[in-house]
Scaffold this active site. Structure first.
Site, PDB file in Angstrom:
ATOM      1  CB  ALA A  45     -36.049 -46.553  -4.731  1.00 50.06           C
ATOM      2  CB  SER A  46     -31.561 -47.427  -6.310  1.00 49.36           C
ATOM      3  OG  SER A  46     -31.114 -46.901  -5.085  1.00 49.36           O
ATOM      4  CB  ILE A  47     -35.115 -47.903 -10.887  1.00 45.84           C
ATOM      5  CG1 ILE A  47     -35.212 -49.303 -10.262  1.00 45.84           C
ATOM      6  CG2 ILE A  47     -35.246 -48.021 -12.396  1.00 45.84           C
ATOM      7  CD1 ILE A  47     -36.564 -49.995 -10.474  1.00 45.84           C
TER       8      ILE A  47
END
Length: 311
Positions: A45-47
């Protein structure tokens, strides 16, 4: 050790080069009963924004672009005039004024979407504030960075990451884009049931499109920890507290939050795609690295920090 908050996924904790916690639990796919294993790839995801930031910095090191470039230089067509003052630095630090997904109700996260059509939906709404005058977390801003990487490198974004980021680091279990027909991919779950994936090929490109094994994500943290892949100046730029987020002691670097975690100095990021949760952190004072990858929506990434006090 017990990790009651994790029913499906992988939890790793390392101190120095010693692995202290290595826990793999639950089903990668509830329907087939296929279990999670160390080889299972999860959406981080946002990593994924950290990989986009590193891609931009690599191109800056090569002179292919500058962080002070207006993003309009790198986008097709005629972007709206309100975007003229937005630089790549503003996008990297979430100070562009662009909104997050909730500000763009016309965008379907499950997609698919034509790339230029997606940009048009972002451009249809004015920025929330002039660039550099505030902070607002923006996944669409990182989609623009991925498009910039494509145009500055002349290569598809997923291919650039594969060849210039993952391969040099030995992250053999990592890739960007759709997981269709890939082996060892975890299916996202909510309330114990499989859920369809978000569109990672276009809608979340650069913002939430990467799949990793937990071991690969632990390796990834060696970019800030050991200065791998980038020049020292670029590594410093990743973890410099460029923009206060409004939370006590916390700022945003390039793809990393910089600030306290469980009362200790850390660089970190969480991720939340439909059916997946992720968390990765490096605590430089104790040289601890913490990775959580889960294919269940109910995990609270904040709970994983309790592991730091249990070993």
């Amino acid at each position: 050790m017990s990790t009651p908050f994790l029913e499906r996924g992988v939890l790793l904790l390392a101190r120095g080069d010693e692995l202290l916690v290595d826990r793999v639990v639950g089903a990668a796919d509830e329907t087939s009963g296929r279990p999670c294993t160390p080889a299972t790839r999860f959406q981080i995801a946002s990593i994924s924004k950290q990989m986009a930031a590193v891609a931009v910095l690599l191109l800056a090191e090569r002179g292919a672009l500058r962080l002070t470039d207006p993003v309009t230089r790198w986008l097709p067509g005629t972007p709206p005039p309100e975007w003229s003052g937005i630089t790549l630095h503003h996008l990297l630090t979430h100070t562009s004024g662009l909104g997050h997904w909730e500000e763009y109700p016309a965008v379907d996260l499950h997609g698919p979407a034509e790339p230029d059509e997606l940009l048009g939906r972002f451009a249809a709404l004015p920025p929330l504030f002039p660039p550099g005058t505030g902070w607002h977390y923006s996944s669409p801003g990182y989609v623009l960075l991925a498009r910039t990487v494509e145009r500055a490198s002349g290569r598809p974004y997923a291919g650039f990451l594969a060849e210039e980021v993952f391969a040099p680091l030995g992250m053999t279990g990592s890739f960007a884009g759709a997981g269709d027909d890939r082996p060892d991919v975890a299916v996202g779950h909510e309330d114990g049931r499989p859920v369809p994936s978000w569109d990672l090929a276009t809608v979340s490109m650069g913002a939430g499109d990467v799949w990793c094994t937990a071991a690969d994500l632990l390796t990834w943290l060696d970019v800030p920890r050991r200065g791998r892949l980038l020049t020292p100046a670029s590594v410093t730029a990743l973890t410099t507290p460029h923009a206060p987020t409004g939370r006590p002691g916390e700022a945003y670097g390039y793809g990393f939050f910089v600030g306290p975690l469980a009362g200790r100095r850390a660089v970190h990021h969480s991720g939340d795609n439909g059916g997946y949760k992720a968390f990765a952190a490096w605590l430089p004072d104790s040289d601890e690295r913490l990775v959580l990858l889960a294919n269940q929506a109910e995990v609270n990434p904040a709970a994983v920090t309790s592991v730091l006090d249990a070993v």
